[in-house]
Write an enzyme that holds these catalytic residues in place. Structure first.
Site, PDB file in Angstrom:
ATOM      1  N   TYR A 148       0.853  -1.185   0.000  1.00  0.00           N
ATOM      2  CA  TYR A 148       0.000   0.000   0.000  1.00  0.00           C
ATOM      3  C   TYR A 148       0.889   1.235   0.000  1.00  0.00           C
ATOM      4  CZ  TYR A 148      -3.416   3.454   1.641  1.00  0.00           C
ATOM      5  OH  TYR A 148      -4.220   4.556   1.780  1.00  0.00           O
ATOM      6  N   ASP A 243       9.639   2.911  -0.652  1.00  0.00           N
ATOM      7  CA  ASP A 243       8.603   3.528   0.173  1.00  0.00           C
ATOM      8  C   ASP A 243       8.924   3.163   1.627  1.00  0.00           C
ATOM      9  OD1 ASP A 243       6.391   4.228   1.633  1.00  0.00           O
ATOM     10  OD2 ASP A 243       4.925   3.299   0.294  1.00  0.00           O
ATOM     11  N   LYS A 271       5.120  10.006   8.615  1.00  0.00           N
ATOM     12  CA  LYS A 271       4.877  10.848   9.794  1.00  0.00           C
ATOM     13  C   LYS A 271       6.003  10.855  10.815  1.00  0.00           C
ATOM     14  CE  LYS A 271       1.102   8.472  10.292  1.00  0.00           C
ATOM     15  NZ  LYS A 271       0.987   7.837   8.981  1.00  0.00           N
TER      16      LYS A 271
END
Length: 432
Positions: A148, A243, A271
């Protein structure tokens, strides 16, 4: 260990929220559809704990999906945000803090020679792929089934995370032509990637991969897999994008690329580089990043990008993480918990797999090793749901889906993790 938690206030808030927001939530997995029942509403957090609106306390293994690696309310991070907030929440103009955080990221992740801050992991991956297409002049991208990379249209093909939980292989509202240039192959399948490059030797702009797949549970790369991706992309003039939204600053100070010794062309962060604030970033080779506006033709912008509060939190977080012994402590804590869970499985003879790397782990309820999305999907989700609710009742907050990774933090003391493993064994005996 037995206790009965009341969720009266959470129930009332969820009833109200469902009239106000789709499913009562602002991100699908929060609705607890993957485990049944209703979500608990969080009131506040401190150190290693979450506290819900009914006054229940949980040892937290979600940690806002990864970034709270120091624990909640870490003094230096909190102070940095307070001081920054006094100067202003947002300017839409450059600040010195952006350069300071950029230098820290580049110091720890040598493959990043230039960086652009954005507001989420989705923005980071979407932008990195646009850069790759602009730089190579090609259109096709390769992603792996179950990985994802955010909810951009072109990436919602065989995605993991909440899409896996909801059982949606795709999403309505995504036109077929939008994903026509997205090629998917199984994670860890080097031969399938080789075949794609044989079919499209001069059309693939980039291969994007989670170097540890952390959105279908936690799937480790098989030996040689990431190395093959590096070789193939270099050979064919395509870019390799790591990623590391989940693994960056989690599995090592330099991310998974440090652990495996592979230098990707571009890297995406999430984050954790903002201490849990809404932030993301993409960066990599200078010649590639120079195609980004305003010095290059590829446009990408954001009013809140480089937000001063997020930059302050990120600077404080990374300064804490670079202190000697931090990652050794995380590795020791992770090993302690992992061995405890392995022991619990042996003692209870429950068919399950513990997967662990750095400050991340997952417990799959399946008898076979998990190496890709297909094997992950064979896990017993009903058994996981029972495990989830029993652990919640015992005061442990796990991701409400079999297909999400768990996280540990420096705020979690050894004795807490040992007790968590003992509790897990107690719960597993009830499931056996």
């Amino acid at each position: 260990m037995e206790k009965e938690l009341k969720h009266t206030r959470s129930h009332a808030l969820f009833q109200e929220a469902q009239q106000l927001m789709p499913g009562g939530v602002n991100s699908p997995v929060r609705a607890f559809r993957g485990v049944g029942g209703e979500p608990v509403f969080i009131d506040h957090a401190e150190g290693p704990y979450l506290y819900d609106v009914d006054g229940n306390r949980y040892l937290d293994f979600v940690q806002s999906w990864g970034p709270m690696i120091l624990g909640f309310g870490y003094p230096s991070v909190l102070q940095a945000v307070i001081e920054a907030s006094k100067r202003g929440f947002s300017f839409g103009a450059p600040t010195e803090a952006e350069s300071e955080l950029a230098k820290l990221v580049m110091e720890f992740v040598p493959s990043v020679e230039m960086i652009r801050f954005v507001n989420s992991g989705t923005e980071a991956t979407m932008s990195a792929l646009r850069v790759a297409r602009a730089f190579t002049g090609r259109s096709k991208i390769v992603k792996f089934t179950g990985c994802y990379h955010g909810h951009a249209d072109m990436l919602l093909v065989q995605a993991g995370s909440g899409v896996a939980t909801l059982g949606l292989p795709d999403s309505p509202g995504v036109p077929a032509e939008t994903t026509a240039n997205t090629l998917t192959v199984p994670y860890n399948d080097s031969e399938a990637v080789k075949e794609l490059f044989k079919l499209y030797p001069a059309e693939i702009a980039a291969v994007i991969v989670e170097p540890v797949a952390a959105n279908m549970g936690l799937v480790l790369p098989q030996p040689g897999f990431l190395e093959t991706l590096r070789e193939l992309t270099s050979q064919h003039g395509a870019l390799l994008i790591f990623d590391e939204v989940m693994t960056g600053f989690r599995v090592a100070l330099g991310g998974m690329q440090q652990r495996v010794g592979i230098r990707p062309d571009l890297t995406c962060f999430g984050k954790i580089i903002g201490g849990g604030m809404p932030v993301g970033a993409y960066g990599g080779r200078k010649d590639i990043m120079q195609v980004v506006a305003p010095i290059g033709p590829m446009y990408q912008a954001g009013t809140l990008s480089g937000n001063p509060l997020a930059m302050a939190a990120g600077i404080a977080t990374l300064k804490e993480l670079r202190k000697p012994g931090q990652y050794e402590a995380l590795e020791r804590k992770s090993l302690l918990l992992g061995e405890g869970l392995e022991r619990a499985l042996r003692n209870t003879r429950v068919e399950a797999q513990v997967v662990r790397i750095g400050a991340m782990f997952c417990l799959y309820f399946t008898s076979e090793p998990v190496t890709d999305y297909a094997s992950a999907k064979r896990a017993n989700t009903d058994r996981f749901s029972r495990y989830f609710w029993e652990m919640l009742a015992a005061g442990y907050y796990l991701p409400p889906s079999q297909f999400e990774a768990c996280f540990i933090s420096l705020a979690q003391e050894d004795v807490m993790l040992e007790e968590a493993a003992r509790t897990a064994e107690h719960v597993l005996r009830k499931l056996a």
